[in-house]
Design a protein around this motif. Sequence first.
Motif, PDB file in Angstrom:
ATOM      1  N   LYS A 103       0.818  -1.214   0.000  1.00 56.68           N
ATOM      2  CA  LYS A 103       0.000   0.000   0.000  1.00 56.68           C
ATOM      3  C   LYS A 103       0.854   1.268   0.000  1.00 56.68           C
ATOM      4  CE  LYS A 103      -3.890  -2.217   2.394  1.00 56.68           C
ATOM      5  NZ  LYS A 103      -4.779  -2.203   3.583  1.00 56.68           N
ATOM      6  N   PHE A 104       2.173   1.082   0.141  1.00 50.75           N
ATOM      7  CA  PHE A 104       3.066   2.245   0.113  1.00 50.75           C
ATOM      8  C   PHE A 104       3.437   2.533  -1.343  1.00 50.75           C
ATOM      9  CE2 PHE A 104       4.086   0.500   4.431  1.00 50.75           C
ATOM     10  CZ  PHE A 104       3.544   1.553   5.164  1.00 50.75           C
ATOM     11  N   HIS A 105       2.527   3.164  -2.067  1.00 51.30           N
ATOM     12  CA  HIS A 105       2.693   3.347  -3.507  1.00 51.30           C
ATOM     13  C   HIS A 105       3.779   4.366  -3.851  1.00 51.30           C
ATOM     14  CE1 HIS A 105      -0.774   0.847  -4.087  1.00 51.30           C
ATOM     15  NE2 HIS A 105      -1.529   1.645  -3.329  1.00 51.30           N
ATOM     16  N   HIS A 106       4.195   5.156  -2.874  1.00 53.18           N
ATOM     17  CA  HIS A 106       5.224   6.170  -3.138  1.00 53.18           C
ATOM     18  C   HIS A 106       6.612   5.710  -2.680  1.00 53.18           C
ATOM     19  CE1 HIS A 106       2.128   9.163  -4.132  1.00 53.18           C
ATOM     20  NE2 HIS A 106       1.437   8.643  -3.124  1.00 53.18           N
ATOM     21  N   LEU A 107       6.723   4.452  -2.303  1.00 54.76           N
ATOM     22  CA  LEU A 107       7.975   3.928  -1.750  1.00 54.76           C
ATOM     23  C   LEU A 107       9.072   3.942  -2.809  1.00 54.76           C
ATOM     24  CD1 LEU A 107       8.764   2.792   1.029  1.00 54.76           C
ATOM     25  CD2 LEU A 107       8.420   0.500   0.097  1.00 54.76           C
ATOM     26  N   ARG A 108      10.221   4.554  -2.444  1.00 54.47           N
ATOM     27  CA  ARG A 108      11.372   4.607  -3.359  1.00 54.47           C
ATOM     28  C   ARG A 108      12.534   3.745  -2.872  1.00 54.47           C
ATOM     29  NH1 ARG A 108      10.372  10.265  -2.966  1.00 54.47           N
ATOM     30  NH2 ARG A 108      12.355  10.508  -1.855  1.00 54.47           N
ATOM     31  N   TYR A 109      12.588   3.494  -1.574  1.00 58.14           N
ATOM     32  CA  TYR A 109      13.742   2.790  -0.991  1.00 58.14           C
ATOM     33  C   TYR A 109      13.210   1.707  -0.058  1.00 58.14           C
ATOM     34  CZ  TYR A 109      18.255   2.227   1.475  1.00 58.14           C
ATOM     35  OH  TYR A 109      19.417   1.735   2.007  1.00 58.14           O
ATOM     36  N   LEU A 110      13.624   0.456  -0.290  1.00 59.25           N
ATOM     37  CA  LEU A 110      13.171  -0.644   0.559  1.00 59.25           C
ATOM     38  C   LEU A 110      14.348  -1.591   0.821  1.00 59.25           C
ATOM     39  CD1 LEU A 110      10.985  -2.243   2.032  1.00 59.25           C
ATOM     40  CD2 LEU A 110      10.404  -3.335  -0.140  1.00 59.25           C
ATOM     41  N   ASP A 111      14.736  -1.699   2.076  1.00 56.79           N
ATOM     42  CA  ASP A 111      15.832  -2.582   2.481  1.00 56.79           C
ATOM     43  C   ASP A 111      15.288  -3.600   3.480  1.00 56.79           C
ATOM     44  OD1 ASP A 111      18.131  -3.864   3.211  1.00 56.79           O
ATOM     45  OD2 ASP A 111      19.256  -2.058   3.734  1.00 56.79           O
ATOM     46  N   LEU A 112      15.185  -4.858   3.039  1.00 53.31           N
ATOM     47  CA  LEU A 112      14.708  -5.948   3.892  1.00 53.31           C
ATOM     48  C   LEU A 112      15.800  -6.997   4.088  1.00 53.31           C
ATOM     49  CD1 LEU A 112      11.157  -6.392   2.303  1.00 53.31           C
ATOM     50  CD2 LEU A 112      11.667  -5.501   4.585  1.00 53.31           C
ATOM     51  N   SER A 113      17.038  -6.607   3.924  1.00 56.11           N
ATOM     52  CA  SER A 113      18.151  -7.554   4.008  1.00 56.11           C
ATOM     53  C   SER A 113      18.343  -8.067   5.430  1.00 56.11           C
ATOM     54  CB  SER A 113      19.444  -6.895   3.525  1.00 56.11           C
ATOM     55  OG  SER A 113      19.764  -5.759   4.311  1.00 56.11           O
ATOM     56  N   TYR A 114      18.916  -9.261   5.516  1.00 54.38           N
ATOM     57  CA  TYR A 114      19.252  -9.890   6.799  1.00 54.38           C
ATOM     58  C   TYR A 114      18.040 -10.008   7.723  1.00 54.38           C
ATOM     59  CZ  TYR A 114      24.022  -9.253   5.230  1.00 54.38           C
ATOM     60  OH  TYR A 114      25.181  -9.297   4.498  1.00 54.38           O
ATOM     61  N   ASN A 115      16.930 -10.436   7.158  1.00 49.96           N
ATOM     62  CA  ASN A 115      15.794 -10.851   7.955  1.00 49.96           C
ATOM     63  C   ASN A 115      15.616 -12.357   7.755  1.00 49.96           C
ATOM     64  OD1 ASN A 115      14.462  -8.441   9.325  1.00 49.96           O
ATOM     65  ND2 ASN A 115      14.741  -7.649   7.249  1.00 49.96           N
ATOM     66  N   HIS A 116      14.524 -12.906   8.208  1.00 55.36           N
ATOM     67  CA  HIS A 116      14.408 -14.368   8.241  1.00 55.36           C
ATOM     68  C   HIS A 116      13.066 -14.812   7.677  1.00 55.36           C
ATOM     69  CE1 HIS A 116      18.071 -14.584  10.620  1.00 55.36           C
ATOM     70  NE2 HIS A 116      17.613 -13.516  11.234  1.00 55.36           N
ATOM     71  N   PHE A 117      12.885 -14.541   6.379  1.00 55.14           N
ATOM     72  CA  PHE A 117      11.694 -15.019   5.685  1.00 55.14           C
ATOM     73  C   PHE A 117      11.978 -16.433   5.194  1.00 55.14           C
ATOM     74  CE2 PHE A 117      12.052 -10.373   4.671  1.00 55.14           C
ATOM     75  CZ  PHE A 117      11.093  -9.950   5.584  1.00 55.14           C
ATOM     76  N   GLU A 118      12.003 -17.398   6.108  1.00 57.18           N
ATOM     77  CA  GLU A 118      12.442 -18.747   5.768  1.00 57.18           C
ATOM     78  C   GLU A 118      11.541 -19.383   4.721  1.00 57.18           C
ATOM     79  OE1 GLU A 118      15.203 -20.024   6.651  1.00 57.18           O
ATOM     80  OE2 GLU A 118      15.736 -18.379   7.992  1.00 57.18           O
ATOM     81  N   ASN A 119      12.198 -19.915   3.658  1.00 64.74           N
ATOM     82  CA  ASN A 119      11.490 -20.615   2.580  1.00 64.74           C
ATOM     83  C   ASN A 119      10.342 -19.773   2.037  1.00 64.74           C
ATOM     84  OD1 ASN A 119      13.146 -22.935   2.863  1.00 64.74           O
ATOM     85  ND2 ASN A 119      11.903 -23.560   4.621  1.00 64.74           N
ATOM     86  N   TYR A 120      10.647 -18.553   1.731  1.00 55.92           N
ATOM     87  CA  TYR A 120       9.641 -17.577   1.340  1.00 55.92           C
ATOM     88  C   TYR A 120       9.784 -17.274  -0.149  1.00 55.92           C
ATOM     89  CZ  TYR A 120       7.735 -12.830   0.883  1.00 55.92           C
ATOM     90  OH  TYR A 120       7.052 -11.721   0.469  1.00 55.92           O
ATOM     91  N   SER A 121       8.733 -17.463  -0.898  1.00 57.27           N
ATOM     92  CA  SER A 121       8.747 -17.186  -2.332  1.00 57.27           C
ATOM     93  C   SER A 121       8.596 -15.695  -2.580  1.00 57.27           C
ATOM     94  CB  SER A 121       7.613 -17.947  -3.029  1.00 57.27           C
ATOM     95  OG  SER A 121       7.809 -19.332  -2.901  1.00 57.27           O
ATOM     96  N   PHE A 122       9.338 -15.205  -3.549  1.00 55.07           N
ATOM     97  CA  PHE A 122       9.294 -13.804  -3.913  1.00 55.07           C
ATOM     98  C   PHE A 122       7.886 -13.483  -4.440  1.00 55.07           C
ATOM     99  CE2 PHE A 122      12.585 -10.545  -5.277  1.00 55.07           C
ATOM    100  CZ  PHE A 122      11.662  -9.513  -5.325  1.00 55.07           C
ATOM    101  N   PRO A 123       7.114 -12.623  -3.751  1.00 52.75           N
ATOM    102  CA  PRO A 123       5.722 -12.391  -4.171  1.00 52.75           C
ATOM    103  C   PRO A 123       5.622 -11.572  -5.459  1.00 52.75           C
ATOM    104  CG  PRO A 123       6.268 -11.028  -2.279  1.00 52.75           C
ATOM    105  CD  PRO A 123       7.451 -11.907  -2.520  1.00 52.75           C
TER     106      PRO A 123
END
Length: 828
Positions: A103-123
């Motif tokens: 819902k963040f349609h104006h998002l320009r920068y997104l850093d989700l590195s080094y988290n733990h989305f185990e066995n998570y498919s890229f949506p």
Amino acid sequence: MMKVHLPFFSITSLFWCVFISIFLVNTLVSLPFPLPHQIEILLAFKKEFPSPTCSHTVLSSWTRNTHSFDGVVFDNETGVVTELHLSEACLEGTIKNNSNLFKFHHLRYLDLSYNHFENYSFPFEFGILSNLEFLNFRYSGLVGEVPSSIRNLSRLTFFDLSQNELTCGFPLIYNLTKLSYLDLSYNNFIGTIPSSLLTMPSLLNLDLRQNGLRDPPENLNSSSSSRLERIYLGRNLFSGRILEPISKLVKLTSLDLSFLNMIYPINIVFSPLKSLEYLDLSGNSLSRHNTSSDHALPKLTELTLSNCNIFEFPKFIMTLQSLEYLDLSWNNLLRLNTSSGQALPTLIRLYLSNCYIVEFPKISKILPNLQHLDLSNNRLKGKVPAWLWNLPLTRVSLSHNSLVDFEGSPEALVNSSLEMLDLSTNAFGGPLPTLPPTIDYVVASNNNFTGELPLSLCIPRKLSFLDLSQNSFTGPIPQCLGGSINGVMNLRHNNLNGKLPDVICRSGSLTTIAVSFNLITGKLPRSLANCTRLKFLDVRGNNITDTFPFWLNALPLLQVVLLSSNRFYGSVSSPQHTLPFSKLQLLDISHNNFNGSLPSNYFVSWSTSLVNNILEDYRQGENRRDQFRFHHSLSSRYEGRDMRFGNFLMYLIGFDFSGNRFEGQIPESIGLLKWLIFLNLSNNGFTGHIPSSMGNLSNLESLDISRNQLSGTIPQELAKLFFLGYLNMSYNKLTGQIPQGTHLNTFDRLSYEGNTNLCGSPLNKSCQEKNGATSPQTQQLKPPKQGHVLNSKAATIGYGPTLMMFGLGIGHAVALDRTTWFIKLLGF
């Protein structure tokens, strides 16, 4: 007409009121005040994840009653969210297709590195965020394919999907015309590199290391449209044909072709690559070289040829007049023949470790400006030549050879420029040579140095690392030394005597003090309380006479305390110290004279702080201790997915209270330490029942409660300790049946012997009574030597942090000396 005269101060006051009002209005309008519905989206996004298990995360500040949202950037004018900095935010689980993130349609920068989305498919829905310019999913547990919707992110300039488990061919990124940085390394991509990838109009950096790529790019006829400057292709499955298309990328400055197992001889002179500055060909066969060019690679400054099966010094290297860094480690050079007469005046770093070199290479004239030299792990014998110190060397490693002495006087090194020196694991004897005042890092362990520690060690501008362990130094530790080190002081396994320096940590910056297995007497110096950065304290195997150091509780970073085999005495509990050692993860007070009982709430204060600290360190993956490494390519060569968690010192949790005179019951609060891996309470006078709460120690791998006065039955709850690989309950007063049909039956009978009224498998004594008679008791065995009991089938090591802590089971080494084995794992 009446004239009105306003006082001057009134006009001035009016002017300042107007000015301040305008300033406040402008300031308030320009503040990035978040829109209410954006806050609602943030809070809803936060609820999509379980409560974080780590103590500190940026999401902790996301509440309805504050305008401070850590990791969030709002647009100054519109108040919408434009940036989310959520690296290492302790996010677990998955980002669902209907996530509030989209819902963040104006998002320009997104850093989700080094988290733990185990066995998570890229949506697929990430394609909705069409304003993204920066997207980082490094080491986040992604699996499967990259969705085709990624091509909608046409504004991306930075895209990092490295260190995941992504598969199949290349994602559809060819229309990302603004992309300048792309990292797909350490995944499972296969197939061919599309030629269109190499000619993307804005792409400068491409990292494809450690994948399953087999075929080079096809139809790369012209490189005029390519702006690529850095390309990393190492550890793939390419053949030698990769060289031809790559040589057309004439703007390259950095090229990594390491460990490709090419079946064709490599033409090492890439004549078109005139801009190349960095080249890594390590791990390939270079037994034949093309040296037809007299001016190969004129701008090359860094060259790595380690592990290339080279038998002689490549002559073409002498033509590289801009070379600053050369790595020939892990080859078969034997001797370094550089008799061409040419010099390499720009070379300042040379690495020749593990090359079977038998004599010092004569490099003083060829490399007049050399600063870093690594000759470790070779076959050097005799003396270190005096001419070596005439070079402007700042870092030298001669470790793991058979060197015995230095040519010239003991003062030969004084006028050198040395900052780092590694002499470890040689055959040096006599006194330690006098070191120059520029020295910062000294490792001379595992030699035969004798005499007293020289006072010259106090002269340098604060040593950051001193390791003189495993020598034969005698005499006291110089009083000045305690205040002359900013990092690590390791003096273990010598013959040092006297007291520890009264004044230690004058600057408060010692991180490690290891003086174990010497002849030190007296008390622990109270000035240790000034060591605010201290993490590791090891005084084992001395003659220190003191009470338990509650006063060390003030040290905020202290993680390891090793006091075993001294003359400490008294109680280890105090009403005045309800929260001992908030960061403590390993405590060994074994084989002393501690006594008394442990209060029922003894471990309560430790439980919460330990869990928080363990998980915090688990996320951050801190480095255990500085290593003497100046091989800068290590950071790229081993930056694989497991290196972040290679530091089990930060996760290991163990207590060894054995060999003292404790009495009373084992506190039930022991069950609160759910992260405990190692527990030894043996050889004491504990009485009462085994606490059933021990069944909560789900990560426990080693338990020793032998040689006490424990009574009653073995709690059934202990059968839940599935990772237990070592168990010793022998020589107590336990009764009844060993819980049957559980993991506890897989241990050897020696785990339970010496308990007269204990029965059931694995003991030979049956618990069945017939006609009022019990089966014959097994013959009483002689008391075993310490550490005799081992599970015949080592328990499978656990999951999550436990796997990261060790990566191995409790094996036979534990049986010989359990605590010492754990300490050895720490590197001390």
